[in-house]
Design a protein around this motif. Structure first.
Motif, mmCIF file in Angstrom:
data_model
loop_
_atom_site.group_PDB
_atom_site.id
_atom_site.type_symbol
_atom_site.label_atom_id
_atom_site.label_comp_id
_atom_site.label_asym_id
_atom_site.label_seq_id
_atom_site.Cartn_x
_atom_site.Cartn_y
_atom_site.Cartn_z
ATOM 1 N N LYS A 229 -15.523 -31.002 -11.042
ATOM 2 C CA LYS A 229 -14.268 -31.730 -11.245
ATOM 3 C C LYS A 229 -14.008 -32.680 -10.079
ATOM 4 O O LYS A 229 -13.671 -33.845 -10.273
ATOM 5 N N ILE B 253 -12.574 -35.951 -12.375
ATOM 6 C CA ILE B 253 -12.125 -35.771 -13.751
ATOM 7 C C ILE B 253 -11.228 -34.537 -13.817
ATOM 8 O O ILE B 253 -11.156 -33.764 -12.860
ATOM 9 N N ARG C 277 -10.312 -29.846 -17.951
ATOM 10 C CA ARG C 277 -10.822 -29.770 -19.317
ATOM 11 C C ARG C 277 -12.091 -30.599 -19.473
ATOM 12 O O ARG C 277 -13.070 -30.151 -20.088
ATOM 13 N N GLN C 278 -12.100 -31.808 -18.920
ATOM 14 C CA GLN C 278 -13.289 -32.649 -19.003
ATOM 15 C C GLN C 278 -14.466 -32.023 -18.271
ATOM 16 O O GLN C 278 -15.608 -32.123 -18.717
ATOM 17 N N GLU D 187 -15.823 -29.359 -20.495
ATOM 18 C CA GLU D 187 -16.525 -29.989 -21.614
ATOM 19 C C GLU D 187 -17.890 -30.507 -21.173
ATOM 20 O O GLU D 187 -18.879 -30.364 -21.896
ATOM 21 N N SER E 257 -21.605 -29.239 -22.501
ATOM 22 C CA SER E 257 -22.201 -30.273 -23.340
ATOM 23 C C SER E 257 -23.700 -30.091 -23.542
ATOM 24 O O SER E 257 -24.273 -30.718 -24.433
#
Length: 63
Positions: free
Chosen positions: A21, A26, A29-30, A33, A37
């Motif tokens: 992060k 970011i 949550r991103q 993700e 991914s």
């Protein structure tokens, strides 16, 4: 670019979502993700997600 590399050296050899992060600037949550991914290898220990810094940096550099 050298200052960015020096900052990355301050992170541990095994990153967690909080580190990713910060590196990517970011949201949480991103970051989750991204880790989920499948774009790079992650290790899971229970609910914790760990990523080797070398693996993450290779992905970040497009290798």
């Amino acid at each position: 670019m050298n200052s960015g590399i020096n900052i990355l050296e301050s992170f541990p050899d095994v990153l967690d979502v909080k580190d990713i992060k910060q590196i990517m600037n970011i949201g949480q949550r991103q970051a989750y993700e991204l880790c989920n991914s499948g774009q790079f290898h992650v290790a899971r220990a229970g609910t914790r997600i760990k990523v080797a810094k070398s693996v993450f940096l290779n992905w970040l550099e497009g290798n």
